[in-house]
Design a protein around this motif. Structure first.
Motif, PDB file in Angstrom:
ATOM      1  N   ARG A  50       0.818  -1.221   0.000  1.00  0.00           N
ATOM      2  CA  ARG A  50       0.000   0.000   0.000  1.00  0.00           C
ATOM      3  C   ARG A  50       0.846   1.263   0.000  1.00  0.00           C
ATOM      4  O   ARG A  50       0.320   2.358  -0.126  1.00  0.00           O
ATOM      5  N   ASP A  68      -4.680   3.436   8.232  1.00  0.00           N
ATOM      6  CA  ASP A  68      -3.641   3.471   7.198  1.00  0.00           C
ATOM      7  C   ASP A  68      -3.404   4.903   6.768  1.00  0.00           C
ATOM      8  O   ASP A  68      -4.349   5.686   6.652  1.00  0.00           O
ATOM      9  N   ALA A  70      -1.763   7.606   3.801  1.00  0.00           N
ATOM     10  CA  ALA A  70      -1.708   7.620   2.336  1.00  0.00           C
ATOM     11  C   ALA A  70      -0.907   8.830   1.885  1.00  0.00           C
ATOM     12  O   ALA A  70      -1.021   9.911   2.475  1.00  0.00           O
TER      13      ALA A  70
END
Length: 87
Positions: A50, A68, A70
């Motif tokens: 990712r 998460d 980003a």
């Protein structure tokens, strides 16, 4: 939030966790790296698939919370402060 027997959180309903990291890799690295893991309750890692940092918390009841990131970039060998707050 019941996290069970987390001695470092002392059973608090709200908390912040900070960790200084100095990755020896950049965001294009091809392997998952763990910064912290206490077994199965709390972990901080970099996920190469990712290209993101991930924080995972598991409650005493078995509920899993995952955060998460980003689009974060950094220079290898540079110190960074990562902070997570749960309230």
């Amino acid at each position: 939030l019941d996290l069970g027997a987390f001695p470092y959180l002392e059973g608090r309903a709200a908390f912040s966790m900070s960790v200084w990291v100095r990755p020896s890799f950049d965001q294009t690295h091809g392997t998952t790296r763990y910064v912290f893991a206490d077994g199965s309750n709390l972990s901080v890692s970099f996920l190469h698939a990712r290209r993101a940092w991930r924080v995972v918390m598991r409650t005493a009841a078995g509920t899993t919370y995952r955060l998460d990131t980003a689009g974060i970039t950094w220079l290898a060998g540079t110190w960074h402060l990562m902070t997570v707050t749960y309230d």
